[in-house]
Motif scaffolding. Sequence first.
Motif, PDB file in Angstrom:
ATOM      1  N   LEU A  70      41.657  47.861  52.066  1.00 35.69           N
ATOM      2  CA  LEU A  70      41.493  47.016  50.947  1.00 35.69           C
ATOM      3  C   LEU A  70      42.459  47.293  49.687  1.00 35.69           C
ATOM      4  O   LEU A  70      42.725  48.459  49.765  1.00 35.69           O
ATOM      5  CB  LEU A  70      40.290  47.098  50.587  1.00 35.69           C
ATOM      6  CG  LEU A  70      39.883  46.367  48.981  1.00 35.69           C
ATOM      7  CD1 LEU A  70      39.668  44.910  49.396  1.00 35.69           C
ATOM      8  CD2 LEU A  70      38.448  46.800  48.779  1.00 35.69           C
ATOM      9  N   LEU A  71      43.237  46.448  49.478  1.00 38.35           N
ATOM     10  CA  LEU A  71      44.143  46.544  48.192  1.00 38.35           C
ATOM     11  C   LEU A  71      43.494  45.855  46.863  1.00 38.35           C
ATOM     12  O   LEU A  71      43.140  44.812  46.850  1.00 38.35           O
ATOM     13  CB  LEU A  71      45.587  45.894  48.564  1.00 38.35           C
ATOM     14  CG  LEU A  71      46.542  46.437  49.690  1.00 38.35           C
ATOM     15  CD1 LEU A  71      47.805  45.719  49.708  1.00 38.35           C
ATOM     16  CD2 LEU A  71      46.941  47.873  49.143  1.00 38.35           C
ATOM     17  N   SER A  72      43.569  46.792  45.911  1.00 37.61           N
ATOM     18  CA  SER A  72      43.233  46.299  44.667  1.00 37.61           C
ATOM     19  C   SER A  72      44.208  46.720  43.690  1.00 37.61           C
ATOM     20  O   SER A  72      44.424  47.710  43.607  1.00 37.61           O
ATOM     21  CB  SER A  72      41.756  46.946  44.104  1.00 37.61           C
ATOM     22  OG  SER A  72      41.909  48.280  44.075  1.00 37.61           O
ATOM     23  N   VAL A  73      44.517  45.779  42.615  1.00 36.57           N
ATOM     24  CA  VAL A  73      45.513  45.827  41.734  1.00 36.57           C
ATOM     25  C   VAL A  73      45.196  45.382  40.413  1.00 36.57           C
ATOM     26  O   VAL A  73      44.382  44.168  40.197  1.00 36.57           O
ATOM     27  CB  VAL A  73      46.788  44.762  42.321  1.00 36.57           C
ATOM     28  CG1 VAL A  73      47.976  45.146  41.181  1.00 36.57           C
ATOM     29  CG2 VAL A  73      47.254  44.861  43.832  1.00 36.57           C
ATOM     30  N   ASP A  74      45.436  46.348  39.384  1.00 39.09           N
ATOM     31  CA  ASP A  74      44.850  46.083  38.235  1.00 39.09           C
ATOM     32  C   ASP A  74      45.937  45.237  37.073  1.00 39.09           C
ATOM     33  O   ASP A  74      46.989  44.807  37.975  1.00 39.09           O
ATOM     34  CB  ASP A  74      44.550  47.271  37.489  1.00 39.09           C
ATOM     35  CG  ASP A  74      45.647  48.197  37.081  1.00 39.09           C
ATOM     36  OD1 ASP A  74      46.884  47.827  37.360  1.00 39.09           O
ATOM     37  OD2 ASP A  74      45.612  49.357  36.756  1.00 39.09           O
ATOM     38  N   GLU A  75      45.508  44.832  36.196  1.00 46.72           N
ATOM     39  CA  GLU A  75      46.410  44.194  35.180  1.00 46.72           C
ATOM     40  C   GLU A  75      47.716  44.658  35.010  1.00 46.72           C
ATOM     41  O   GLU A  75      48.860  44.020  34.779  1.00 46.72           O
ATOM     42  CB  GLU A  75      45.691  43.850  33.883  1.00 46.72           C
ATOM     43  CG  GLU A  75      44.383  43.246  34.078  1.00 46.72           C
ATOM     44  CD  GLU A  75      43.701  43.360  32.535  1.00 46.72           C
ATOM     45  OE1 GLU A  75      42.744  42.181  32.326  1.00 46.72           O
ATOM     46  OE2 GLU A  75      43.968  44.247  31.874  1.00 46.72           O
ATOM     47  N   ASP A  76      47.912  46.106  35.339  1.00 45.61           N
ATOM     48  CA  ASP A  76      49.328  46.471  34.848  1.00 45.61           C
ATOM     49  C   ASP A  76      50.128  46.733  36.037  1.00 45.61           C
ATOM     50  O   ASP A  76      51.226  47.257  36.190  1.00 45.61           O
ATOM     51  CB  ASP A  76      49.177  47.866  34.069  1.00 45.61           C
ATOM     52  CG  ASP A  76      48.757  47.855  32.737  1.00 45.61           C
ATOM     53  OD1 ASP A  76      48.875  46.612  32.068  1.00 45.61           O
ATOM     54  OD2 ASP A  76      48.323  48.750  32.158  1.00 45.61           O
ATOM     55  N   ARG A  78      49.196  48.630  38.770  1.00 42.99           N
ATOM     56  CA  ARG A  78      48.564  49.831  39.644  1.00 42.99           C
ATOM     57  C   ARG A  78      47.686  49.557  40.846  1.00 42.99           C
ATOM     58  O   ARG A  78      46.601  48.810  40.466  1.00 42.99           O
ATOM     59  CB  ARG A  78      48.050  50.734  38.677  1.00 42.99           C
ATOM     60  CG  ARG A  78      49.003  51.390  37.708  1.00 42.99           C
ATOM     61  CD  ARG A  78      48.366  52.536  36.943  1.00 42.99           C
ATOM     62  NE  ARG A  78      47.422  51.974  35.782  1.00 42.99           N
ATOM     63  CZ  ARG A  78      47.755  51.849  34.631  1.00 42.99           C
ATOM     64  NH1 ARG A  78      48.835  52.242  34.165  1.00 42.99           N
ATOM     65  NH2 ARG A  78      46.893  51.166  33.612  1.00 42.99           N
ATOM     66  N   CYS A  79      47.895  50.082  41.796  1.00 52.70           N
ATOM     67  CA  CYS A  79      47.307  49.579  43.129  1.00 52.70           C
ATOM     68  C   CYS A  79      46.765  50.904  43.683  1.00 52.70           C
ATOM     69  O   CYS A  79      47.029  51.943  43.595  1.00 52.70           O
ATOM     70  CB  CYS A  79      48.307  49.126  44.052  1.00 52.70           C
ATOM     71  SG  CYS A  79      47.794  48.605  45.741  1.00 52.70           S
TER      72      CYS A  79
END
Length: 854
Positions: A70-76, A78-79
């Motif tokens: 699972l990949l989760s990426v934030d607003e900036d 960063r993964c």
Amino acid sequence: MKTEFGFSNLIGTVFNQGNLLFTPDGYSILSPVGNRISVYNLKENKSFTFPFENKKNISHIALSPQATLLLSVDEDGRCILCNFLRRSVLHYFNFKSPVGAIEFSPHGRYFVVALGKLIQVWRTPEAIDEREFAPFVLHREYTGHFDDVVSISWSADSRFFLSTSKDLTVRIHSVDPIEGFRPCALTGHKSTVVSAFFSQDQQTIYSVSKDGALFSWKYSPLFQAGEIIDEEAEENRDRTHIWMIKARNYFFQNANLRSAAFHPTTNLLVVGFSNGLFGIYELPMFTMLYQLSITQSNIDTLTINSTGEWIALGSSKLGQLLVWEWQSESYVLKQSSHYDSLSTLVYTPDGQRVISGADDGKIKLWDITSGFCVVTFTQHTSSITGLCFAKRGNVLFSSCLDGSVRAWDLIRYRNFRTFTAPNRVQFSCVAVDPSGEIVCAGSQDSFEIYMWSVQTGQLLERLAGHEGPVSSLSFNSSGNLLASGSWDKTVRIWDIFSRSGIVEPFPIPSDVLALSFRPDGKELSVASLDGQLSFWDVQEAKQTSLIDGRKDLSGGRKSTDAQTAENSSGNKTFTSVCYSADGSCVLTAGTSKYVCLYDVLTGVLIKKFQLSKNESLQGVLEVLNSRNMTDAGSMDLIDTQGEASDLEDRIDRTLPGAAKGDLSSRKLHPEILCQAVQFSPSGGAFAAATTEGLMIFSLINDFIFDPINLDIDITPDTTLAVCGEGEYLIALVMALRLNEYKVIERVYESVPVADIDHITQQLPTTYLANFINYLSSFAAETPHIEFHLKWMRSILSHHGEFIKGRNFEYASQLTSLQKSIVVLSKRLSQLSSNNEFSLSFILDKMQATSVINA
């Protein structure tokens, strides 16, 4: 009491922003909630939240086709790469710019990331024996777009992918160089292309744009393309086929198209609009199956499960998550968050559910096991200020700023009584006596306490004496004393059944914000505006101890703070206080990112729990970035929303200067707060009403070694050996001293039924509380129902008098035991009903067979 509490689940918020995903089996859906990810299992009716946190709000998530990564990426940008099955983080990576889209390839070997105008294809990390120093390996980079990339879609064979952009084009890319293939751009749209998809045979491309246009592109021979411009003749000399527009269709909605999803197997296209309408169309004939309006706000994301039966829709403005089965036209899941900040919470007496109230005037009942909202009460018209339960019955009382106190029946889910004052006032708190006969509410306007009869609904009395708004009310365990705290810097104890009318105020150095009685009713804890906790002996009317919690709460700096996090303790206060079941500890929370657990006797801080690490919230960062600081203030306060391309995104409907409000509004910077905190009745968990939602912290029982009077001769092997020799009492005492779950379970299961009474009668009372806890956990897990009930009856019959004299110490154990008995009764009733239907079926079958034979 045990203090090994850890984050367990996040409920109360079901969707915040980002994209939704179905698991490959189609039964679970992944939803970003702030900087966390929640998973809702629609088949088993359960949910959980991953324990890891991104640094900021999650903008995109992607799941591998094997449902392992699972990949989760934030607003900036960063993964976080995590193992989906084990829920553990594998790797951190920074793309160094905001991500527009991220997708795994169908075979799972690659994933593609859109970084502004740039597109990158990365190799998926593999499970190899040797640990990789850099699991993310860049495969290729692609350019060509002139504006930000909006979406990415793969072909079924994982050889090609489509990218759509704000430059009004769709581009086709190949993962590896292919002989005869040239990247091409599909132009013709007049607005941002929201999504583009391959058909199942990969001979057709469907593209949808924000203005509601659907283009169908066919890969056709070059001579069918009509006249070719001379300048392109040289370029197209070696080409035999070209992508051409074969059909143009329009949705004709008076709204922008916000999201789209396509299921190649069934040729279903689902589109969502900014007015809350979504439609299902069958391609390539563009046949509208039907349209449905589910909300009044944007449908920000859409997805279809693998079978094409369920459609998931998310609306970030309302915090709404829907799963729609389009063939039966029914909801599989329909959940929505509170529109506004949580203001209060309370556990049900059985500890199975949590009830939350918010500033949007709604009361929601949440099931802790499933994480779903069971019912929503909407009769109140203003902010909910207080919730409380009577000790007996299933009746909830709520106070509201609309001037009403309501009583709710949680069996029939209805409001059966409404209490109001003779004049228009705002109620700031509510309390009910343990018997459920009298309910009281404090006023912000008249500074009085109103008291009603629950049976008749009539106003019995108005208690006057405070000179400021009444902020908190609490009854003692016997129900004859009512404590009230006020902004006039006093706490008053009212004997509501006495006719003397003499009330002695307790002087407090600052405004009173919260108070709570100890479970035995002999001590009162008071939280004041100066960040202090004071403890008072109710009988002697004197202060016994004082805890200064400002330094414990300090931490976290807002963008508008001129002081550092260490020196900003002046505005930190406790707004909620709650005793543990045994009364030895007190749990507090307030205007900070921390929840503090104190020992009452010594006044020592036992543990601090950080609610969130989400840097999108104000008050989380300890140190501000000096690059963002200017002479005029922080650059984080600059409004960048006015540069949005759409009019509806530029309009600001939020109140200026508000510290809390609509969590989905991108102009508003919500502050991390905890408005209420409460222990569960069993003491095994506590809930906190925070800015991000309802957080549940429970005891972590995994890998905890907590021996009691452990000797060198007591080991698991010797304990099991003594049990094998038939010395069950000695073996049980040894197992309890070892305090290891599996050993106690094996000894417990080995005891013959005839020896249960003898063993429980001789069991030392030192191990009684610990054994009752294990007894409750065993009863909920194993199928030997009669065996467990015999143990419970024997414990209560032989040690009932001892427990009765110390019911204050054994409150959590008895609650857990009652909970396990309820679970056993439900299992028995379900089993009996199943057997009843099976027997009736067999009898009917036998009767039908006898008739046929006759």
